[in-house]
Design a protein around this motif. Sequence first.
Motif, short mmCIF file in Angstrom:
data_model
loop_
_atom_site.label_atom_id
_atom_site.label_comp_id
_atom_site.label_asym_id
_atom_site.label_seq_id
_atom_site.Cartn_x
_atom_site.Cartn_y
_atom_site.Cartn_z
N UNK A 1 0.86 -1.18 0.00
CA UNK A 1 0.00 0.00 0.00
C UNK A 1 0.89 1.23 0.00
N UNK A 2 0.74 2.07 -1.02
CA UNK A 2 1.48 3.33 -1.11
C UNK A 2 0.49 4.48 -1.11
N UNK A 3 0.96 5.68 -0.81
CA UNK A 3 0.15 6.89 -0.89
C UNK A 3 0.76 7.76 -1.98
N UNK A 4 0.04 7.86 -3.11
CA UNK A 4 0.58 8.52 -4.29
C UNK A 4 -0.36 9.60 -4.79
N UNK A 5 0.20 10.56 -5.51
CA UNK A 5 -0.59 11.61 -6.12
C UNK A 5 0.13 12.22 -7.29
N UNK A 6 -0.54 13.13 -7.99
CA UNK A 6 0.09 13.80 -9.12
C UNK A 6 1.30 14.62 -8.66
N UNK A 7 2.21 14.93 -9.58
CA UNK A 7 3.35 15.79 -9.22
C UNK A 7 2.84 17.09 -8.60
N UNK A 8 3.48 17.50 -7.52
CA UNK A 8 3.11 18.74 -6.85
C UNK A 8 1.92 18.63 -5.92
N UNK A 9 1.37 17.43 -5.74
CA UNK A 9 0.18 17.26 -4.90
C UNK A 9 0.50 17.22 -3.41
N UNK A 10 1.77 17.03 -3.05
CA UNK A 10 2.13 16.91 -1.65
C UNK A 10 1.86 15.53 -1.07
#
Length: 156
Positions: free
Chosen positions: A100-109
């Motif tokens: 399980x990872x926590x990912x988001x778009x570039x610049x999302x923090x």
Amino acid sequence: MAEFEVATGAAALPGDDDRGREAAVRTAFEGLLQIRRLMNADAADPEGVPAEWERRQPVRAVALALEAAGVPPSAVDAEGRRTATGYCLGAAERAGVVRVEWLGPPGSGAGYAAEDALRNCADVLRRLGWDTLEYRGPRRHRYLEVEPPPAGPHRR
């Protein structure tokens, strides 16, 4: 009726409208709890022990548990660009273990939010009987490894 697709965060979000998706997740999760009650009838807390179905399909089971708890999934577009911040699941190196990872778009923090977000994911999953461990990979990237407790006498 189309088969219910879990949101793993590794693909585009399922195409359901928000209300329809919430209802489908709620129905699927209630079905999962019913399976647990039937399969774990001898356990002190039948709903607190992953059922055999979950052990055979841990990514699907973990995705359903997280989404049912209101944890948002991440997503990618058709070109593979991340479009939403949230959990992203996949098989870990060991069989039967979910990463399980926590990912988001570039610049999302997303990287800054990962510690608290993964702690929340771990809390949700532990309440449902899953074992969770947090790790740090390259560049201090945080992730969880999630697996059902050892089979055998119920621990609860």
